[in-house]
Design a protein around this motif. Structure first.
Motif, PDB file in Angstrom:
ATOM      1  N   LEU A  24      -5.224  14.749  65.855  1.00  0.00           N
ATOM      2  CA  LEU A  24      -5.674  15.293  64.568  1.00  0.00           C
ATOM      3  C   LEU A  24      -6.205  16.716  64.679  1.00  0.00           C
ATOM      4  O   LEU A  24      -7.031  17.028  65.539  1.00  0.00           O
ATOM      5  N   VAL A  25      -5.725  17.566  63.761  1.00  0.00           N
ATOM      6  CA  VAL A  25      -6.290  18.889  63.514  1.00  0.00           C
ATOM      7  C   VAL A  25      -6.593  18.936  62.023  1.00  0.00           C
ATOM      8  O   VAL A  25      -5.695  18.707  61.203  1.00  0.00           O
ATOM      9  N   GLU A  26      -7.823  19.200  61.655  1.00  0.00           N
ATOM     10  CA  GLU A  26      -8.214  19.100  60.240  1.00  0.00           C
ATOM     11  C   GLU A  26      -8.881  20.379  59.764  1.00  0.00           C
ATOM     12  O   GLU A  26      -9.710  20.961  60.454  1.00  0.00           O
ATOM     13  N   TYR A  27      -8.499  20.807  58.561  1.00  0.00           N
ATOM     14  CA  TYR A  27      -9.116  21.950  57.903  1.00  0.00           C
ATOM     15  C   TYR A  27      -9.512  21.537  56.494  1.00  0.00           C
ATOM     16  O   TYR A  27      -8.644  21.319  55.639  1.00  0.00           O
ATOM     17  N   ASP A  28     -10.797  21.367  56.267  1.00  0.00           N
ATOM     18  CA  ASP A  28     -11.338  21.096  54.934  1.00  0.00           C
ATOM     19  C   ASP A  28     -10.608  19.952  54.225  1.00  0.00           C
ATOM     20  O   ASP A  28     -10.175  20.067  53.073  1.00  0.00           O
ATOM     21  N   GLY A  29     -10.455  18.832  54.922  1.00  0.00           N
ATOM     22  CA  GLY A  29      -9.876  17.660  54.287  1.00  0.00           C
ATOM     23  C   GLY A  29      -8.361  17.649  54.222  1.00  0.00           C
ATOM     24  O   GLY A  29      -7.771  16.772  53.577  1.00  0.00           O
ATOM     25  N   VAL A  30      -7.704  18.606  54.870  1.00  0.00           N
ATOM     26  CA  VAL A  30      -6.248  18.597  54.991  1.00  0.00           C
ATOM     27  C   VAL A  30      -5.927  18.318  56.454  1.00  0.00           C
ATOM     28  O   VAL A  30      -6.472  18.967  57.347  1.00  0.00           O
ATOM     29  N   ARG A  31      -5.068  17.361  56.710  1.00  0.00           N
ATOM     30  CA  ARG A  31      -4.828  16.888  58.070  1.00  0.00           C
ATOM     31  C   ARG A  31      -3.462  17.309  58.593  1.00  0.00           C
ATOM     32  O   ARG A  31      -2.461  17.227  57.887  1.00  0.00           O
ATOM     33  N   PHE A  32      -3.467  17.736  59.855  1.00  0.00           N
ATOM     34  CA  PHE A  32      -2.241  18.128  60.542  1.00  0.00           C
ATOM     35  C   PHE A  32      -2.207  17.474  61.918  1.00  0.00           C
ATOM     36  O   PHE A  32      -3.236  17.166  62.499  1.00  0.00           O
ATOM     37  N   TYR A  33      -0.994  17.339  62.431  1.00  0.00           N
ATOM     38  CA  TYR A  33      -0.838  17.005  63.841  1.00  0.00           C
ATOM     39  C   TYR A  33      -1.050  18.261  64.683  1.00  0.00           C
ATOM     40  O   TYR A  33      -0.712  19.372  64.250  1.00  0.00           O
ATOM     41  N   ASP A  34      -1.562  18.084  65.878  1.00  0.00           N
ATOM     42  CA  ASP A  34      -1.535  19.137  66.876  1.00  0.00           C
ATOM     43  C   ASP A  34      -0.097  19.645  66.967  1.00  0.00           C
ATOM     44  O   ASP A  34       0.838  18.863  67.174  1.00  0.00           O
ATOM     45  N   GLN A  35       0.087  20.941  66.802  1.00  0.00           N
ATOM     46  CA  GLN A  35       1.439  21.492  66.706  1.00  0.00           C
ATOM     47  C   GLN A  35       2.272  21.296  67.969  1.00  0.00           C
ATOM     48  O   GLN A  35       3.489  21.399  67.934  1.00  0.00           O
ATOM     49  N   GLU A  36       1.637  21.011  69.091  1.00  0.00           N
ATOM     50  CA  GLU A  36       2.402  20.747  70.302  1.00  0.00           C
ATOM     51  C   GLU A  36       3.060  19.363  70.273  1.00  0.00           C
ATOM     52  O   GLU A  36       3.995  19.103  71.022  1.00  0.00           O
ATOM     53  N   VAL A  37       2.552  18.505  69.387  1.00  0.00           N
ATOM     54  CA  VAL A  37       3.059  17.132  69.278  1.00  0.00           C
ATOM     55  C   VAL A  37       4.020  16.989  68.111  1.00  0.00           C
ATOM     56  O   VAL A  37       5.107  16.407  68.226  1.00  0.00           O
ATOM     57  N   CYS A  38       3.631  17.542  66.968  1.00  0.00           N
ATOM     58  CA  CYS A  38       4.395  17.362  65.733  1.00  0.00           C
ATOM     59  C   CYS A  38       3.837  18.355  64.713  1.00  0.00           C
ATOM     60  O   CYS A  38       2.633  18.609  64.697  1.00  0.00           O
ATOM     61  N   THR A  39       4.670  18.900  63.858  1.00  0.00           N
ATOM     62  CA  THR A  39       4.181  19.889  62.893  1.00  0.00           C
ATOM     63  C   THR A  39       4.173  19.322  61.474  1.00  0.00           C
ATOM     64  O   THR A  39       4.681  19.934  60.536  1.00  0.00           O
ATOM     65  N   PHE A  40       3.575  18.143  61.294  1.00  0.00           N
ATOM     66  CA  PHE A  40       3.445  17.517  59.990  1.00  0.00           C
ATOM     67  C   PHE A  40       2.024  17.688  59.485  1.00  0.00           C
ATOM     68  O   PHE A  40       1.061  17.559  60.254  1.00  0.00           O
ATOM     69  N   ALA A  46      -4.249  18.735  46.582  1.00  0.00           N
ATOM     70  CA  ALA A  46      -3.383  19.894  46.790  1.00  0.00           C
ATOM     71  C   ALA A  46      -4.121  21.213  46.647  1.00  0.00           C
ATOM     72  O   ALA A  46      -3.676  22.240  47.180  1.00  0.00           O
ATOM     73  N   SER A  47      -5.267  21.208  45.970  1.00  0.00           N
ATOM     74  CA  SER A  47      -6.019  22.456  45.797  1.00  0.00           C
ATOM     75  C   SER A  47      -6.587  22.965  47.118  1.00  0.00           C
ATOM     76  O   SER A  47      -6.960  24.130  47.232  1.00  0.00           O
ATOM     77  N   LYS A  48      -6.621  22.099  48.132  1.00  0.00           N
ATOM     78  CA  LYS A  48      -7.164  22.496  49.436  1.00  0.00           C
ATOM     79  C   LYS A  48      -6.095  22.960  50.420  1.00  0.00           C
ATOM     80  O   LYS A  48      -6.423  23.421  51.515  1.00  0.00           O
ATOM     81  N   THR A  49      -4.833  22.838  50.038  1.00  0.00           N
ATOM     82  CA  THR A  49      -3.771  23.125  51.002  1.00  0.00           C
ATOM     83  C   THR A  49      -3.584  24.611  51.254  1.00  0.00           C
ATOM     84  O   THR A  49      -3.118  24.995  52.329  1.00  0.00           O
ATOM     85  N   GLU A  50      -3.944  25.460  50.322  1.00  0.00           N
ATOM     86  CA  GLU A  50      -3.714  26.893  50.497  1.00  0.00           C
ATOM     87  C   GLU A  50      -4.479  27.448  51.699  1.00  0.00           C
ATOM     88  O   GLU A  50      -3.906  28.068  52.603  1.00  0.00           O
ATOM     89  N   LYS A  51      -5.774  27.208  51.733  1.00  0.00           N
ATOM     90  CA  LYS A  51      -6.589  27.707  52.847  1.00  0.00           C
ATOM     91  C   LYS A  51      -6.249  26.983  54.150  1.00  0.00           C
ATOM     92  O   LYS A  51      -6.184  27.593  55.215  1.00  0.00           O
ATOM     93  N   ALA A  52      -6.053  25.678  54.051  1.00  0.00           N
ATOM     94  CA  ALA A  52      -5.761  24.901  55.256  1.00  0.00           C
ATOM     95  C   ALA A  52      -4.450  25.346  55.895  1.00  0.00           C
ATOM     96  O   ALA A  52      -4.354  25.499  57.118  1.00  0.00           O
ATOM     97  N   ALA A  53      -3.423  25.547  55.068  1.00  0.00           N
ATOM     98  CA  ALA A  53      -2.129  25.977  55.590  1.00  0.00           C
ATOM     99  C   ALA A  53      -2.227  27.353  56.236  1.00  0.00           C
ATOM    100  O   ALA A  53      -1.586  27.617  57.262  1.00  0.00           O
ATOM    101  N   SER A  54      -3.035  28.217  55.659  1.00  0.00           N
ATOM    102  CA  SER A  54      -3.209  29.560  56.214  1.00  0.00           C
ATOM    103  C   SER A  54      -3.894  29.519  57.572  1.00  0.00           C
ATOM    104  O   SER A  54      -3.653  30.389  58.427  1.00  0.00           O
ATOM    105  N   GLN A  55      -4.722  28.520  57.806  1.00  0.00           N
ATOM    106  CA  GLN A  55      -5.346  28.339  59.112  1.00  0.00           C
ATOM    107  C   GLN A  55      -4.362  27.734  60.111  1.00  0.00           C
ATOM    108  O   GLN A  55      -4.224  28.206  61.238  1.00  0.00           O
ATOM    109  N   TYR A  56      -3.657  26.718  59.692  1.00  0.00           N
ATOM    110  CA  TYR A  56      -2.752  26.008  60.601  1.00  0.00           C
ATOM    111  C   TYR A  56      -1.587  26.895  61.044  1.00  0.00           C
ATOM    112  O   TYR A  56      -1.153  26.823  62.198  1.00  0.00           O
ATOM    113  N   ILE A  57      -1.083  27.751  60.153  1.00  0.00           N
ATOM    114  CA  ILE A  57       0.077  28.571  60.477  1.00  0.00           C
ATOM    115  C   ILE A  57      -0.248  29.574  61.576  1.00  0.00           C
ATOM    116  O   ILE A  57       0.667  30.130  62.202  1.00  0.00           O
TER     117      ILE A  57
END
Length: 228
Positions: A24-40, A46-57
């Motif tokens: 798990l990699v989490e930014y303000d309630g938006v969850r991602f996989y560790d990018q070395e494992v999976c990029t989901f 959805a209002s939280k995805t803008e900032k979270a995506a900008s961090q994950y990318i």
């Protein structure tokens, strides 16, 4: 623990909440996989995805948001939508009897490179070497080489996703994928979990999945974003 029907509506989220919590990699309630494992990535708001995506990318060149029906919000100065895959989820109803005529091998770490190379040959672009850590992989060998595989990807205490259904082009139409899907499905059932899988709408493999007892249940869309 959420009921199965709720987990299946947001499989990435609940996988990262349970079985795959270590990724798990989490930014303000938006969850991602560790990018070395999976990029989901996954979300409920959805209002939280803008900032979270900008961090994950910042950690990867591209990633997917996986959602049944919500549309993610992104910062278009940093991220571009490369494409949207209109996908669907299939859930096992009942597995029919399937004759297993080939030797099916549980693939250990020594086969990571062979698994990676075969998947990239047939479905280039998404699979990473550490994706192998998400679940068990099974394979069939012919002429001394790995020619067909299935794997397990997203999973919780209640379901396991069948994934990476891949056969080398020189060994197709021999029933290898059918045997491997049936075998992987049986292993999931032995653990008292519900087998599921995801594919894109119109995939020519859908009739095969249906013959193996899987039923179309819902849309599951894959929004692929890339760093600008």
């Amino acid at each position: 623990m959420a009921e199965l029907i709720e987990q299946l509506k947001n499989p990435v989220w609940y996988s990262l909440n349970e079985t795959h919590k270590r990724f798990l990699v989490e930014y303000d309630g938006v969850r991602f996989y560790d990018q070395e494992v999976c990029t989901f990535g996954s979300f409920f708001d959805a209002s939280k995805t803008e900032k979270a995506a900008s961090q994950y990318i910042k950690t990867t060149d591209s990633f997917f948001f996986v959602s049944e029906n919500q549309i993610p919000i992104i910062d278009e100065t940093k991220i571009v939508l490369e494409r949207k895959i209109d996908g669907c989820q299939m859930v096992l109803n009942k597995l029919p009897e399937v004759s297993i005529t080939d030797d099916i091998v549980l693939l250990t770490n020594e086969y990571i490179d062979e698994v990676y190379d075969l998947i990239w040959l047939v479905m280039p672009g998404y699979y990473r070497r550490r994706t192998f850590e998400m679940g068990n992989y099974y394979g069939i060998f012919k002429d001394g080489k790995l020619v067909s595989i299935t794997g397990q990807r997203m999973q919780t205490n209640l379901f396991v996703e069948v994934s990476a259904v891949v056969t080398h082009p020189d060994y197709t139409k021999r029933g290898l994928a059918k045997q491997l899907i049936a075998h992987t499905t049986k292993q999931i059932l032995k653990d008292n979990k519900k087998p599921i899988l995801h594919t894109n709408k119109g995939n020519l493999a859908i009739p095969l999945y249906q013959k193996l007892g899987y039923e179309l249940t819902r849309d599951m869309n894959w929004w692929m974003y890339r760093k600008i």
